[in-house]
Every structure is written in C-alpha cells, then in structure tokens.
Design an enzyme around this catalytic site. Structure first.
Site, PDB file in Angstrom:
ATOM      1  N   ASP A 175      -7.420   5.653  -1.401  1.00 40.27           N
ATOM      2  CA  ASP A 175      -7.118   4.432  -0.655  1.00 40.27           C
ATOM      3  C   ASP A 175      -6.650   3.339  -1.621  1.00 40.27           C
ATOM      4  O   ASP A 175      -7.387   2.961  -2.527  1.00 40.27           O
ATOM      5  CB  ASP A 175      -8.379   3.981   0.087  1.00 40.27           C
ATOM      6  CG  ASP A 175      -8.119   2.837   1.054  1.00 40.27           C
ATOM      7  OD1 ASP A 175      -7.016   2.255   1.015  1.00 40.27           O
ATOM      8  OD2 ASP A 175      -9.031   2.509   1.835  1.00 40.27           O
ATOM      9  N   HIS A 204      -6.210   0.225  -0.927  1.00 42.63           N
ATOM     10  CA  HIS A 204      -6.549  -1.099  -0.417  1.00 42.63           C
ATOM     11  C   HIS A 204      -7.725  -1.729  -1.166  1.00 42.63           C
ATOM     12  O   HIS A 204      -8.725  -2.152  -0.575  1.00 42.63           O
ATOM     13  CB  HIS A 204      -6.841  -1.026   1.085  1.00 42.63           C
ATOM     14  CG  HIS A 204      -5.674  -0.571   1.896  1.00 42.63           C
ATOM     15  ND1 HIS A 204      -5.444   0.768   2.176  1.00 42.63           N
ATOM     16  CD2 HIS A 204      -4.653  -1.252   2.454  1.00 42.63           C
ATOM     17  CE1 HIS A 204      -4.339   0.881   2.902  1.00 42.63           C
ATOM     18  NE2 HIS A 204      -3.836  -0.333   3.085  1.00 42.63           N
ATOM     19  N   CYS A 241       0.810  -1.225   0.000  1.00 44.55           N
ATOM     20  CA  CYS A 241       0.000   0.000   0.000  1.00 44.55           C
ATOM     21  C   CYS A 241       0.842   1.273   0.000  1.00 44.55           C
ATOM     22  O   CYS A 241       0.530   2.236  -0.696  1.00 44.55           O
ATOM     23  CB  CYS A 241      -1.008   0.001   1.155  1.00 44.55           C
ATOM     24  SG  CYS A 241      -0.306  -0.267   2.796  1.00 44.55           S
TER      25      CYS A 241
END
Length: 397
Positions: free
Chosen positions: A279, A281, A77
């Site tokens: 994000d 993820h 990430c």
C-alpha cells in the site's frame, strides 16, 4: 529454522504480528511466482515480502516543474505502484528474483543504483517528477490521479531514456499480446546512437552482465510486459478470477496494478481468494542518496503487515506485469498462457496471438526521440515528443 529466525530477528520481530492474521490453512501463498506454505516457512514468506521495494507518498521534495507540488500525497498512489512494479523488474534483471534484502546489510552497487532511479529528484529517470511530467503527454495534469494504463504508457516512454537498464517495454492493446511484435522489439539492435550503444555496452561490461562477457542472451532486450485489462463493468467478473490468480504463479510475474476507485495498490500475490498487496498510502519524508552514492533504504522496504483484500472487491480496471529477461523466459510465458489462461473457451482474460492483426496499424518498435539532453530531465514539453495514445479504461467512479 532456528538459525533463520536468529539471523532475521529484527525483521521478524517487526513483522510477526501479522502472521497470526493469516488463517490456519494448508493452502499455499503465492508471491510473484514463488510458493510459500504458512505451516512450514512463514519466515521465508516474511522475508520475500519485505525484500520488495516499497514506494509511498513522499513530502518535502523539490517542487515538480519548479513551481508544482512538493508532495504527491493524495494523487501519486498509482505512480508509486508503477514504480514498485518497475523496480521489481529491475531487481530481477540485475539481482535475480530470489535476491533477499537484509536490514543493515551492505547491498551490491546494482541495488543502490536501482534505488537511485526512483529517488524524488528531477534528474532520476523514474522519479515522481519524471512520471508526473511525462503524464502531461498522456493528457494528465501534474497532480492529477492516474489509472493503470496511463502509468504503463508513461513507463514505456521513460524507459526509452534509460540506457543502463535497456528494457523493452511492451504495453498491450485491446486485451491482445502479439508475439511477433514483442520479438521484433526485443530483438531490435540497441539505440542507434553510437554514444548510446557505447554507453550501454560499457555499463553491461562493467557489471559483468553482457553474454559474451554477459549473463544475457545477445540480441534480446529484457522485456517488461504490461497488460492493461478491464475485467468487468462495475465489478470484477468472477469468470476471470482463476486466470487472474494464475498470473501470480508464473515465474515471470511482476504482480498487478489496480485497487479501488482513486486508491491504487501494488498486488504481489494471493492466498485463497484474498489478494496480498503493498500500500503506497503512507506519507514519508524525501530521502536522497549519500555522497558515496548509497541510499538509506530503511523506508523503501515494508516492514509491517502486508495488506489483504477480497479479490471480488477489486476494481475491474487492472494492469498485469511480467518480466522476461531472456527470450526463453518469454517463450515459457507464452506456453504458460496457452495452458492456463487460454484454456477458457469464452470470456478469456486476454488474447495471445502469433501474428500482428492485419487491421491494426503497423507495429514500429519505439525509439528514443532525438533530443539534446539525456534522461527525462530533460523533457519540459512531453506533448511535443509523443502522440497522445488512446486512453484505456481507468479506475473511476
């Protein structure tokens, strides 16, 4: 307004749900140096956010190093966030900060070339493969989680092999930005190799972007400035909040890398005391370029609600990013820092000094190592090319 809504109907239909999540407020939203008002230009806010390149976990790419992982889910990430910050710098360099992405619209060649720099292939300069392998030289095993400073050091080293973009990457030390060192680095002549100089000149000329033929000031390499910071011990110190938010207002802003322990986000702006971030993820399948060099880019733009978090929930380990295409942009940034960041008499977020501190080792602008291959493809034993740099505080528990 009606024409704007009609023109971008698809994007707005997808994204409009989150608009109601924003509070009714007269406070402006700041996104990477641009101000938006929820009451009057929500559509422009949407388009500005969706135009950012969005890099997420991927699966089914060629194993890293030949026998390593074929997905970065669970560990990549922060690398993806570093890619997003760098991609924003490249967009500003080639397309301009106000360039907008439109779904299904043909994009310029520079855009696809930027995307190809980040595809999950070992021969792409800023791929997950290159970043993970270069991280070995920073003491990180492939598949190990990175902190913001480690990613910054990796990007600095990979940029040495990127002749097309020809960025000068400066990563600050000890919370201190040294003007003299940056100007020395950015005013340095191109790579000493005649072939590299010729290649870089050809690329700039071909794109119509060298100052004599260019839009760039001759003698200045575009600057990617990354400032790793520790804004507290276990939690962010409230004294830094106003200065941290001011950084998103600067026209040179590339946002910030950070997040929570072992969960990295790319922060692109704020509303009040909430940070807005992309994000990484989400796990998507590997995408390669087409035969004609274009890239199916639908999965590289976030077409859903951007996330928000309370600024006080931010882990204190972060890295700020700024892009200065020309020397005048850097001079302007220095003026803004003096006015908005250094006005704090104590507990400043970072320091900006004119001269290289005498107790520091001499500053030597980084140069491309003498290797027979080009690009990081390239690098099978990174620990032999670079000395291990001192590790900064990274996100950890």
């Amino acid at each position: 307004m009606e024409s704007v809504l009609s023109r971008y109907e698809n994007q707005i239909t997808i994204l409009s749900d989150y608009l109601e999540e924003f509070p009714e407020t007269d406070e402006p939203v700041w996104i990477l140096g641009r101000q938006h008002h929820l009451n009057t230009d929500k559509s422009k806010l949407l388009l500005d956010i969706s135009a950012r390149l969005w890099f997420t976990y991927r699966r089914k790419f060629a194993p890293i190093g030949g026998t390593g992982p074929s997905s970065d889910a669970g560990w990549g990430c922060m690398l993806r966030c570093g890619q997003m910050m760098l991609a924003q710098a490249l967009i500003c360099r080639h397309l301009g900060r106000d360039w907008q992405w439109e779904k299904h619209k043909k994009q310029p060649e520079e855009y696809h070339r930027i995307l190809r720099c980040f595809l999950d292939r070992k021969d792409c300069c800023y791929s997950i493969h290159q970043m993970a392998q270069m991280g070995v030289g920073e003491g990180k095993s492939i598949g190990e989680w990175f902190g913001p400073n480690t990613v910054a050091q990796v990007l600095k080293k990979l940029a040495l092999f990127d002749e097309w973009n020809s960025l000068a990457v400066y990563v600050s030390m000890d919370n201190t930005v040294v003007i003299e060192d940056i100007k020395k680095m950015c005013r340095s002549p191109p790579q000493s190799s005649g072939a590299a100089h010729s290649s870089a000149h050809w690329h700039r000329s071909a794109l119509g972007r060298s100052k004599n033929t260019a839009g760039f000031c001759t003698g200045w390499k575009p600057l990617l400035l990354i400032i790793p910071l520790r804004l507290g011990i276990n939690h962010i110190n409230p004294v830094y909040i106003d200065a941290f938010k001011e950084c998103f207002k600067m026209p040179q802003s590339l946002g910030a890398l950070g997040g929570k322990p072992n969960n990295a986000y790319y922060f692109i702006g704020f509303l009040g005391n909430e940070l807005i971030y992309l994000d990484p993820h989400t796990t998507q399948s590997f995408v390669d370029s087409e035969e004609n060099g274009t890239v199916d880019d639908q999965s590289f733009h976030c077409q859903q609600a951007p996330h928000r978090m309370k600024i006080m929930n931010l882990d204190p380990s972060v890295a700020l990013g700024f892009f200065c295409k020309e020397e005048c942009d850097f001079d302007n940034w220095c003026s803004l820092v003096q006015k908005e960041i250094l006005k704090q008499q104590s507990l400043r977020m970072f320091e900006l000094v004119q001269k290289h501190p005498p107790h520091w080792p001499p500053f030597i602008p980084p140069t491309k190592p003498e290797v027979t291959t080009t690009g990081a493809e390239l690098i099978e034993s990174t620990d032999k090319l670079f000395e291990l740099e001192e590790e900064f505080e990274i996100l950890s528990v």
